[in-house]
Enzyme design. Sequence first.
Site, mmCIF file in Angstrom:
data_model
loop_
_atom_site.group_PDB
_atom_site.id
_atom_site.type_symbol
_atom_site.label_atom_id
_atom_site.label_comp_id
_atom_site.label_asym_id
_atom_site.label_seq_id
_atom_site.Cartn_x
_atom_site.Cartn_y
_atom_site.Cartn_z
ATOM 1 N N HIS A 7 13.830 2.735 8.137
ATOM 2 C CA HIS A 7 14.705 3.419 7.167
ATOM 3 C C HIS A 7 16.074 3.304 7.545
ATOM 4 C CE1 HIS A 7 10.861 5.949 6.419
ATOM 5 N NE2 HIS A 7 11.042 5.330 5.628
ATOM 6 N N SER A 31 5.805 5.121 8.570
ATOM 7 C CA SER A 31 5.938 6.654 8.965
ATOM 8 C C SER A 31 4.490 7.134 9.397
ATOM 9 C CB SER A 31 6.320 7.506 7.757
ATOM 10 O OG SER A 31 7.890 7.036 7.469
ATOM 11 N N LYS A 36 1.579 12.675 -1.585
ATOM 12 C CA LYS A 36 1.497 12.521 0.059
ATOM 13 C C LYS A 36 1.526 14.049 0.627
ATOM 14 C CE LYS A 36 3.902 8.350 1.066
ATOM 15 N NZ LYS A 36 4.765 7.630 1.828
ATOM 16 N N ARG A 67 9.129 -4.758 3.163
ATOM 17 C CA ARG A 67 8.650 -5.045 4.660
ATOM 18 C C ARG A 67 8.078 -6.494 4.350
ATOM 19 N NH1 ARG A 67 5.701 0.003 6.156
ATOM 20 N NH2 ARG A 67 5.344 -0.013 3.909
HETATM 21 N N1 COA Z 1 10.855 -0.048 7.592
HETATM 22 C C1 COA Z 1 9.801 0.660 7.817
HETATM 23 N N2 COA Z 1 9.173 1.338 7.154
HETATM 24 C C2 COA Z 1 9.302 1.313 5.845
HETATM 25 C C3 COA Z 1 10.531 0.443 5.262
HETATM 26 C C4 COA Z 1 11.144 -0.115 6.082
HETATM 27 N N3 COA Z 1 12.248 -0.871 5.831
HETATM 28 N N4 COA Z 1 10.355 0.701 3.953
HETATM 29 C C5 COA Z 1 9.278 1.764 3.571
HETATM 30 N N5 COA Z 1 8.668 2.054 5.002
HETATM 31 C C6 COA Z 1 7.365 2.816 4.757
HETATM 32 C C7 COA Z 1 7.746 4.163 5.175
HETATM 33 O O1 COA Z 1 7.653 4.395 6.437
HETATM 34 C C8 COA Z 1 6.475 4.814 4.413
HETATM 35 O O2 COA Z 1 5.314 4.728 5.176
HETATM 36 P P1 COA Z 1 3.819 5.443 5.094
HETATM 37 O O3 COA Z 1 3.682 5.461 3.566
HETATM 38 O O4 COA Z 1 3.061 4.611 5.739
HETATM 39 O O5 COA Z 1 4.210 6.726 5.499
HETATM 40 C C9 COA Z 1 6.459 3.818 3.241
HETATM 41 O O6 COA Z 1 6.827 2.739 3.520
HETATM 42 C C10 COA Z 1 7.170 4.657 2.099
HETATM 43 O O7 COA Z 1 7.602 5.807 2.471
HETATM 44 P P2 COA Z 1 9.008 6.345 1.955
HETATM 45 O O8 COA Z 1 10.053 5.105 1.952
HETATM 46 O O9 COA Z 1 9.203 7.365 2.785
HETATM 47 O O10 COA Z 1 9.117 6.681 0.405
HETATM 48 P P3 COA Z 1 7.521 6.990 -0.343
HETATM 49 O O11 COA Z 1 7.096 5.835 -0.940
HETATM 50 O O12 COA Z 1 6.799 8.002 0.167
HETATM 51 O O13 COA Z 1 8.344 7.637 -1.603
HETATM 52 C C11 COA Z 1 9.713 7.939 -3.607
HETATM 53 C C12 COA Z 1 9.113 7.093 -2.691
HETATM 54 C C13 COA Z 1 10.148 9.181 -2.812
HETATM 55 C C14 COA Z 1 10.890 7.004 -4.133
HETATM 56 C C15 COA Z 1 8.712 8.108 -4.740
HETATM 57 O O14 COA Z 1 7.785 8.869 -4.389
HETATM 58 C C16 COA Z 1 9.626 8.868 -5.967
HETATM 59 O O15 COA Z 1 10.453 8.474 -6.544
HETATM 60 N N6 COA Z 1 9.281 10.056 -5.881
HETATM 61 C C17 COA Z 1 9.655 11.040 -7.051
HETATM 62 C C18 COA Z 1 8.766 11.185 -8.353
HETATM 63 C C19 COA Z 1 9.147 10.046 -9.119
HETATM 64 O O16 COA Z 1 10.062 9.885 -9.680
HETATM 65 N N7 COA Z 1 8.193 8.918 -9.127
HETATM 66 C C20 COA Z 1 8.580 7.670 -9.883
HETATM 67 C C21 COA Z 1 7.342 7.178 -10.698
HETATM 68 S S1 COA Z 1 6.519 8.273 -11.694
#
Ligand code: COA
Length: 162
Positions: A18, A130, A42, A92
Site C-alpha cells: 500500500h 493484508s 470484510k 499486483r
Molecule cells: N500491494 C500489496 N497488497 C495489495 C496491493 C498492493 N499494491 N493492492 C491491494 N493489495 C491487497 C490488500 O493487502 C488487500 O489484501 P486482502 O484482501 O488479502 O486483505 C487487498 O489487496 C485489497 O484490500 P484494500 O486495498 O485494503 O482494499 P479493499 O479491497 O478491502 O477495499 C474499497 C476496497 C475500500 C475501495 C472498497 O471496498 C470500497 O470502495 N468500499 C466502499 C463501498 C463502495 O463504494 N463499494 C464500491 C462498489 S459497490
Amino acid sequence: MSFAAVYPGTFDPVTKGHLDIALRARDIFGSVVVLLIPNGNKKTLFTQAERFALLQEAFRGEPGIRVEQADGGLLSDYLKKNHLRLVVRGLRGASDVEYEFINAHYNKLFNPEIETVFLPGKPENAFLSSSAVREAFLYGADIISLVPPCVAEAINKKRKNA
Ligand code: COA
C-alpha cells in the site's frame, strides 16, 4: 494544496505494498488522500480506529499525503461530497483485475465523473496482502519485512494480548 487523487482501502493492516502505491501516486498526481473506508464484506483484525492510527503513523511526515477516514457508505458519495474524482488502486497481477474493474465500474455508475487509475504493484509485492499478514500473525511468523514498523509493533502488541 488541493488533493488530486484518492487511494481508498480497508488497510487491515496497511502494508509496504500500500505504501508503494500511495507514494508513487503522490509523485504522479502531486497529492493523495489515503482514505480508510469500510469494505462491508470484510471482518477486520484491527478496529477502524486502530487502522486509522496506523495509517497516520505510516505516512507521518510524507508531504502531499493526507490520511482521512469515512464511517461507511459508498466511495462515490465520499468523492462527490469532497469534490474529488480520481481514484488510484494498485494491481499486483491479473488476479486483481476483475475485482478492481467491478469496483471501478460501480463507482462510475454511481458517479460518472469518477475516473480510476491503476498502478502496477512492484514485483516484490506481488504476493503481499493484508490477509497474508493477518494469517502470519495468527501463526506467529515474522512480518517485519512486509509492513511499516508501526504495524509490526502493533501486531506484536496484539499477539502478546491475545
Ligand atoms: N500491494 C500489496 N497488497 C495489495 C496491493 C498492493 N499494491 N493492492 C491491494 N493489495 C491487497 C490488500 O493487502 C488487500 O489484501 P486482502 O484482501 O488479502 O486483505 C487487498 O489487496 C485489497 O484490500 P484494500 O486495498 O485494503 O482494499 P479493499 O479491497 O478491502 O477495499 C474499497 C476496497 C475500500 C475501495 C472498497 O471496498 C470500497 O470502495 N468500499 C466502499 C463501498 C463502495 O463504494 N463499494 C464500491 C462498489 S459497490
